[in-house]
Design a protein around this motif. Structure first.
Motif, short mmCIF file in Angstrom:
data_model
loop_
_atom_site.label_atom_id
_atom_site.label_comp_id
_atom_site.label_asym_id
_atom_site.label_seq_id
_atom_site.Cartn_x
_atom_site.Cartn_y
_atom_site.Cartn_z
N GLU B 432 11.14 -14.96 30.10
CA GLU B 432 11.92 -16.15 29.71
C GLU B 432 11.00 -17.26 29.19
O GLU B 432 11.30 -17.92 28.20
CB GLU B 432 12.74 -16.67 30.89
N MET B 436 10.94 -18.95 25.55
CA MET B 436 11.07 -20.39 25.29
C MET B 436 9.96 -20.88 24.37
O MET B 436 10.19 -21.70 23.47
CB MET B 436 11.03 -21.17 26.62
N ILE B 437 8.77 -20.37 24.59
CA ILE B 437 7.64 -20.80 23.75
C ILE B 437 7.83 -20.31 22.31
O ILE B 437 7.64 -21.05 21.34
CB ILE B 437 6.31 -20.28 24.34
N ASN B 439 10.70 -19.35 20.82
CA ASN B 439 11.82 -20.03 20.17
C ASN B 439 11.47 -21.47 19.80
O ASN B 439 11.92 -21.99 18.79
CB ASN B 439 13.08 -19.99 21.04
N GLY B 440 10.62 -22.08 20.63
CA GLY B 440 10.15 -23.42 20.30
C GLY B 440 9.29 -23.40 19.04
O GLY B 440 9.41 -24.26 18.17
#
Ligand code: ATP
Ligand code: MG
Lengths: 260, 470
Positions: B432, B436-437, B439-440
């Protein structure tokens, strides 16, 4: 096993190394429920290492010792499992995650730690709004990226915002007061007190200054030097240390002075 | 069947990898020849000039050597004799989903196309193998004179416009694959937006390959007349097979003075598809062309959306992301060609590689000597997720005028352990946290997408990250 008699945190004989260097040389620490403890110590003495190891940082090697959260062993838990069990770390150097929006990140984190229900609907939004107001964090931060371009003090306030939303059982605050202005320290202290006092929770505050301790009034102060806790005592130990310095303290320890 | 499941294992969580039984009404034998080219044209009852262009293009394709850049080894592996160059699966393009054969309709249902159409699109075409099987446009747009057809119908119904512009931006002789496309093209979109008309909601084309060893060669031509605007969105998927398919499209855009074209692609071909596409637009005076280009799937992609800034004050925007996982090579980038004064362009490229995947940025920026006061800004960021993966940049800049203002930034980074730990300490698993990284990292691209696409892309990348951590 969870029971009222268990301390919220118990660290026994902890020895830790990283990349071949031995850093923590036998730490024992007990924080009973409802108490706030502080650790002070020289630069490089192992305070951040202690905090990281409690949170489960994968880079450290645990050579000896055990850790318990409310009687439950933390040793085989991944960082996210510890977090879901109620451990929280306010970082000395919070990491920035470009492209990850604060609002989104907070909702996801609350959902992971406290369950989907807690992250849904108006209750979450109200909680978020009031916590942000309390910490003086402008609404516009919700659409900014996590810690990206935040000032030193803003990063620390954001750590406390997370603390308030995640409602941990054990909060470890690594130099959260460094970089905060006077009002910030007051606000943060209020936050910590409200999370711990009169509850079954606990907190460990790592700091270099007695100022924050005046606001939170810790139950115990521990002094760390060279990877060991060399002295423990009541809140006044922090003032003694601040007035006289580490060399003096080391001398006293050598003389066998008990600060209890 | 065992081949399929092997391939599926190799690509992990690819969600669009199923295939329908093949119910072709016409299927050409494998292989390419002048006869195949003429047969396609005859079957479509095309005017002679089109047949001529096809044949010339075919001859050029045969003579033209393979590109010597990109991934030359993998290009050499393409066996043009093992490709099916034309496959018709429905005898007509329906304008109602009820007219579309059941299997095919189910496929587009599963891909969520009819649902999206109702919610947020101005028009839809759905291409299955070689031809469009469904097509619709909102009535109010039709009344305003907007033409949105598949390319075959475009040629039939608006021969004069097609004749004028077809190949005017990308001639068949541009490169080997534009020659191939011109020779055997079938399907694609034909769009004309009249002067001053703004198409508010996007139109979408969806491209699906279903058969094994299929070649899909759609041809798209978009003309935005003076002061008009349109947003075109395309998506593509294919089943996962253990043998390769070939997708080689040509897309030509014309933005006449003051017009604005945004062309958004989220390409998620399965990992057995060669994706070799030529995309180019011409921007006239004060016109604006934006390529928003996402490359997530395919075996090898070679694609460099281009803008020719032909009129004063024209603007180009190329925002692209590429994700190269196991066995994938994304050779992507952008080209801008400043021919007129006061033209501006922004290029942003974001590339991630993981599990031995390979990403390359290949860029060409040219400022002509007579173009005064041009501005050019290029940013290329790459993120490498493990030691086996690779990122390269091949930027070329030719600045022929001293008044130009050019900036170029490039960075290659790795995901930091401390970043991961920070996110994990907030209750997120390693996968996860990585999601997040990642998608960032893609966020500057994702925020340009229609919401529905953005959500899909985020989910897709999170899934990819889950696959990696054991
Ligand atoms: N990856 C590493 N490799 C080698 N030594 C390390 C590594 N990480 C930390 N150390 C060392 O471990 C010791 C303890 O570091 P730690 O960060 O715990 O100190 P600290 O008490 O938090 O200091 P400060 O007050 O400056 O924050 C230091 O000497 C540091 O250099
Ligand atoms: Mg420290």
């Amino acid at each position: 096993m969870a029971s009222d008699d268990n301390p919220i945190l118990e660290v026994r004989g902890l020895k830790v190394g990283i990349e071949g260097a031995s850093i923590l040389k036998g730490i024992d620490l007990i924080i009973p429920k409802g108490e706030i403890h502080a650790i002070m110590g020289r630069n490089g003495s192992g305070k951040t290492t202690t905090a990281n190891v409690i949170m489960g940082h994968p880079a450290y090697e645990i050579e000896e010792g055990e850790m318990f959260l409310d009687g439950e062993s933390l040793d085989d838990m991944e960082p996210w499992e510890r977090s879901r069990e109620g451990v929280f770390l306010s970082f000395q150097y919070p990491q920035s995650i470009p492209g990850l929006q604060v609002g989104n990140f907070l909702r996801k984190s609350v959902s992971s730690v406290r369950g989907e229900e807690a992250a849904r609907g108006s209750e979450f939004r109200e909680k978020l709004t009031s916590a942000m107001e309390e910490l003086d964090i402008p609404k516009s931060f919700l659409s900014r990226y996590v810690n990206d371009g935040f000032s030193g003090g803003e990063k620390k306030r954001f750590e406390i915002l997370q603390l308030m939303l995640l409602q941990p059982r054990l909060a470890v605050l690594d130099e959260t007061d460094s970089g905060l202005d006077i009002d910030g320290i007051r606000t943060v202290s209020k936050g910590i007190n409200s999370v711990v006092r009169g509850t079954e929770n606990g907190a460990l505050i790592i700091t270099h200054y007695s100022r924050i301790l005046e606001h939170v009034n810790p139950d115990r102060v521990h002094i760390m030097i060279g990877g060991k806790i060399v002295a423990s005592g009541g809140p006044s130990l922090a003032n003694l240390l601040e007035d006289n310095g580490y060399d003096w303290l080391e001398e006293q320890v050598e003389k066998g002075v008990d600060f209890e | 069947m065992s081949g399929d499941s092997e391939a599926r294992e190799a690509v992990g969580d690819y969600k669009a990898g199923w295939h329908d039984p093949e119910n072709a009404t016409i299927r050409f034998d494998f292989g390419l020849s002048e006869k195949v080219v003429r047969d396609i044209s005859e079957l479509k009852q095309e005017p002679e000039w089109m047949t001529e262009i096809r044949v010339k293009a075919y001859r050029h394709f045969v003579e033209r050597p393979m590109p010597t850049w990109g991934n030359t080894e993998e290009l050499m592996e393409i066996d043009f004799d093992k490709v099916c160059y034309f496959l018709r699966s429905s005898d007509q393009a329906g304008s109602s989903w009820d007219d579309v054969p059941d299997d095919i309709r189910n496929t587009f249902d599963r891909l969520g196309i009819p649902e999206a159409e109702q919610k947020w699109l101005s028009g839809v075409t759905a291409q299955y193998e070689s031809e469009t099987v469904y097509h619709s446009i909102r009535e109010d747009l039709e009344k305003q004179g907007v033409i949105f057809l598949d390319m075959d119908s475009g040629l039939k119904e608006h021969e004069d416009i097609v004749k004028k512009y077809f190949g005017s931006v990308i001639p068949y002789s541009d490169n080997k694959f534009s020659a191939l496309n011109t020779a055997v093209w079938s399907g694609g979109s034909f769009i004309y937006v009249p002067k001053g008309v703004h198409v508010e909601m996007p139109v979408q084309a969806y491209f699906r390959i279903n058969a094994k060893n299929m070649g899909q060669f759609e041809r798209t031509l978009i003309i935005a007349d003076e002061g008009s605007s349109i947003h075109y969105v395309e998506g593509c998927t294919a089943p996962t097979y253990s043998t390769d398919s070939l997708h080689s499209a040509v897309v030509e855009l014309l933005a006449l003075p003051g017009a604005h074209i945004r062309y958004t692609t989220v390409q998620n071909w399965s990992n057995n598809v060669y994706n070799l596409v030529t995309k180019r637009g011409v921007a006239h005076e004060n016109a604006k062309i934006e390529w928003v280009d996402g490359n997530i799937g395919s075996k090898l992609t070679m694609k460099y959306p281009a803008v020719i800034l032909k009129g004063e004050g024209a603007h180009a925007e190329v925002i692209s992301v590429a994700y190269a996982g196991n066995g994938q090579h994304q050779d992507a980038g952008a080209k801008v060609h400043h021919m007129a004064s006061n033209t501006t362009s922004n290029i942003l490229s974001k590339s991630i590689s993981k599990d031995g995947g390979r990403g390359s940025y290949r860029g060409m920026a040219k400022i002509m000597p007579k173009a005064e006061n041009c501005r050019l800004n290029i940013v290329c960021d790459a993120l490498i997720l493990d030691e086996e993966s690779r990122q390269d940049t091949y930027p070329t800049m030719e600045v022929g005028n001293p008044t130009a203002h050019c900036e170029h930034e490039a960075s290659v980074s790795k995901v930091g352990d401390e970043q991961l730990f920070y996110l994990m300490s907030r209750g997120h698993t390693e996968a996860e946290a990585l999601g997040m990284i990642v998608n960032g990292f893609f966020e500057p691209f994702t925020r340009e997408l229609p919401m529905e696409y953005a959500v899909e892309l985020n989910k897709l990348m999170s899934l990819e990250m889950e696959g990696s951590i054991g």
